[in-house]
Design an enzyme around this catalytic site. Structure first.
Site, PDB file in Angstrom:
ATOM      1  N   LYS A  14       0.835  -1.209   0.000  1.00  0.00           N
ATOM      2  CA  LYS A  14       0.000   0.000   0.000  1.00  0.00           C
ATOM      3  C   LYS A  14       0.873   1.265   0.000  1.00  0.00           C
ATOM      4  O   LYS A  14       0.669   2.159  -0.812  1.00  0.00           O
ATOM      5  CB  LYS A  14      -0.922   0.021   1.240  1.00  0.00           C
ATOM      6  CG  LYS A  14      -1.873  -1.164   1.317  1.00  0.00           C
ATOM      7  CD  LYS A  14      -2.813  -1.058   2.517  1.00  0.00           C
ATOM      8  CE  LYS A  14      -2.139  -1.200   3.857  1.00  0.00           C
ATOM      9  NZ  LYS A  14      -1.645  -2.555   4.170  1.00  0.00           N
ATOM     10  N   ARG A  89      -9.763   0.436   7.921  1.00  0.00           N
ATOM     11  CA  ARG A  89      -9.393  -0.951   8.200  1.00  0.00           C
ATOM     12  C   ARG A  89     -10.532  -1.697   8.870  1.00  0.00           C
ATOM     13  O   ARG A  89     -10.405  -2.893   9.148  1.00  0.00           O
ATOM     14  CB  ARG A  89      -8.179  -0.964   9.125  1.00  0.00           C
ATOM     15  CG  ARG A  89      -6.832  -1.077   8.403  1.00  0.00           C
ATOM     16  CD  ARG A  89      -5.724  -0.986   9.430  1.00  0.00           C
ATOM     17  NE  ARG A  89      -4.504  -1.648   9.044  1.00  0.00           N
ATOM     18  CZ  ARG A  89      -3.454  -1.051   8.500  1.00  0.00           C
ATOM     19  NH1 ARG A  89      -3.501   0.226   8.203  1.00  0.00           N
ATOM     20  NH2 ARG A  89      -2.360  -1.735   8.248  1.00  0.00           N
ATOM     21  N   ARG A 128      11.636  -6.334   5.345  1.00  0.00           N
ATOM     22  CA  ARG A 128      11.579  -4.923   5.750  1.00  0.00           C
ATOM     23  C   ARG A 128      12.061  -4.764   7.196  1.00  0.00           C
ATOM     24  O   ARG A 128      12.720  -3.794   7.526  1.00  0.00           O
ATOM     25  CB  ARG A 128      10.133  -4.399   5.615  1.00  0.00           C
ATOM     26  CG  ARG A 128      10.033  -2.913   5.952  1.00  0.00           C
ATOM     27  CD  ARG A 128       8.671  -2.331   5.670  1.00  0.00           C
ATOM     28  NE  ARG A 128       7.660  -2.824   6.606  1.00  0.00           N
ATOM     29  CZ  ARG A 128       6.370  -2.543   6.535  1.00  0.00           C
ATOM     30  NH1 ARG A 128       5.926  -1.790   5.553  1.00  0.00           N
ATOM     31  NH2 ARG A 128       5.529  -3.019   7.421  1.00  0.00           N
ATOM     32  N   ARG A 134      11.042  -1.320  12.846  1.00  0.00           N
ATOM     33  CA  ARG A 134       9.654  -1.244  13.316  1.00  0.00           C
ATOM     34  C   ARG A 134       9.358  -2.367  14.309  1.00  0.00           C
ATOM     35  O   ARG A 134       9.723  -3.515  14.086  1.00  0.00           O
ATOM     36  CB  ARG A 134       8.687  -1.322  12.117  1.00  0.00           C
ATOM     37  CG  ARG A 134       8.466   0.027  11.481  1.00  0.00           C
ATOM     38  CD  ARG A 134       7.636  -0.042  10.226  1.00  0.00           C
ATOM     39  NE  ARG A 134       6.338  -0.692  10.381  1.00  0.00           N
ATOM     40  CZ  ARG A 134       5.354  -0.580   9.516  1.00  0.00           C
ATOM     41  NH1 ARG A 134       5.501   0.171   8.448  1.00  0.00           N
ATOM     42  NH2 ARG A 134       4.219  -1.214   9.708  1.00  0.00           N
ATOM     43  N   ARG A 145      -0.913  -9.657  12.997  1.00  0.00           N
ATOM     44  CA  ARG A 145      -1.431  -8.657  12.059  1.00  0.00           C
ATOM     45  C   ARG A 145      -2.228  -9.331  10.943  1.00  0.00           C
ATOM     46  O   ARG A 145      -3.253  -8.811  10.502  1.00  0.00           O
ATOM     47  CB  ARG A 145      -0.273  -7.850  11.457  1.00  0.00           C
ATOM     48  CG  ARG A 145       0.354  -6.910  12.466  1.00  0.00           C
ATOM     49  CD  ARG A 145       1.735  -6.474  12.034  1.00  0.00           C
ATOM     50  NE  ARG A 145       1.723  -5.552  10.908  1.00  0.00           N
ATOM     51  CZ  ARG A 145       2.814  -5.236  10.208  1.00  0.00           C
ATOM     52  NH1 ARG A 145       3.971  -5.780  10.498  1.00  0.00           N
ATOM     53  NH2 ARG A 145       2.737  -4.380   9.227  1.00  0.00           N
TER      54      ARG A 145
END
Ligand code: B4P
Length: 192
Positions: A14, A89, A128, A134, A145
């Site tokens: 996204k 969401r 990532r 993160r 998630r």
């Protein structure tokens, strides 16, 4: 105005595709994930609350997110349109977005749903995680998630199908090829 919701599982691209859409169509960008991470960095009250949810891979409560989005939207000057990245969401968030845009005399133009298989999503997020620092790019949080995505976010596709705004895009391939498909769809919607 051209208002686009970019939708998909965590790691579906996204944020990556939003950057290209913005360059091509000159839109403003609202990423609720980025806004939350900025709040966290600023050590605001919202940032501290959000961090607990993000680290566990859960969604930040709707009331907080909707209030935050309304403030961000109000801070934007009149523009050609907005790309909503990572919002909505949940169904209540989608209903709130519709209301907020209608009150401003506009609406969602189209929703792009990026389809990526689970193995690829996990690989991308782990990759990532090596660079991002993160707190949610680790295997346990990624699994939470994905569960949250399937139970709370994926049903939103049905909402946008009923609105006649849902467009599925194959999200596996090169970033440029995927963007080509998205661009075609946006142009078809604008011109159709
Ligand atoms: P977000 O920041 O929205 O993040 P995301 O879903 O993880 O990532 P995205 O799909 O944007 O992936 P990207 O392009 O980076 O959310 C983080 C958290 O914030 C949520 O879990 C939640 O707790 C909270 N939150 C945010 N919004 C909320 C809301 N509305 N309500 C409640 N809570 C909310 O791509 C991922 C990786 O893949 C990148 O490294 C990229 O380089 C790579 N990649 C992209 N496209 C690729 C391709 N075609 N091929 C190979 N790799 C690719």
């Amino acid at each position: 105005m051209l208002n686009i919701v970019i939708f998909g599982a965590p790691g579906s691209g996204k944020g990556t595709q939003s950057e290209l859409i913005i360059k091509e169509f000159g839109l403003d960008h609202i990423s609720t994930g980025d806004v939350l991470r900025a709040e966290l960095k600023a050590e605001s009250e919202l940032g501290k609350i959000a961090n607990d949810y993000i680290t566990k891979g859960q969604l930040v409560p709707d009331e907080l997110i909707i209030d935050m989005l309304a403030k961000v939207l109000d801070s934007k000057k009149v523009s050609k349109g907005v790309i909503f990245d990572g919002f909505p969401r949940t169904i209540p968030q989608a209903e709130a977005l519709k209301k907020m845009l209608n009150e401003r005399g506009t609406d969602v133009t189209l929703m792009i749903n990026l389809h990526v298989d689970e193995e690829e999503l996990i690989n991308r997020l782990l990759e990532r995680g090596k660079r991002s620092g993160r707190s949610d790019d680790n295997i346990d949080t990624i699994k939470s998630r994905l569960e949250v995505y399937h139970s709370q976010t994926a049903p939103l596709a049905e909402y946008y199908i009923k609105e006649g705004k849902h467009h599925a895009i194959e999200g596996v391939g090169t970033i440029e090829d995927i963007f080509g498909l998205i661009k075609e769809q946006i142009n078809a919607t604008i011109n159709g």
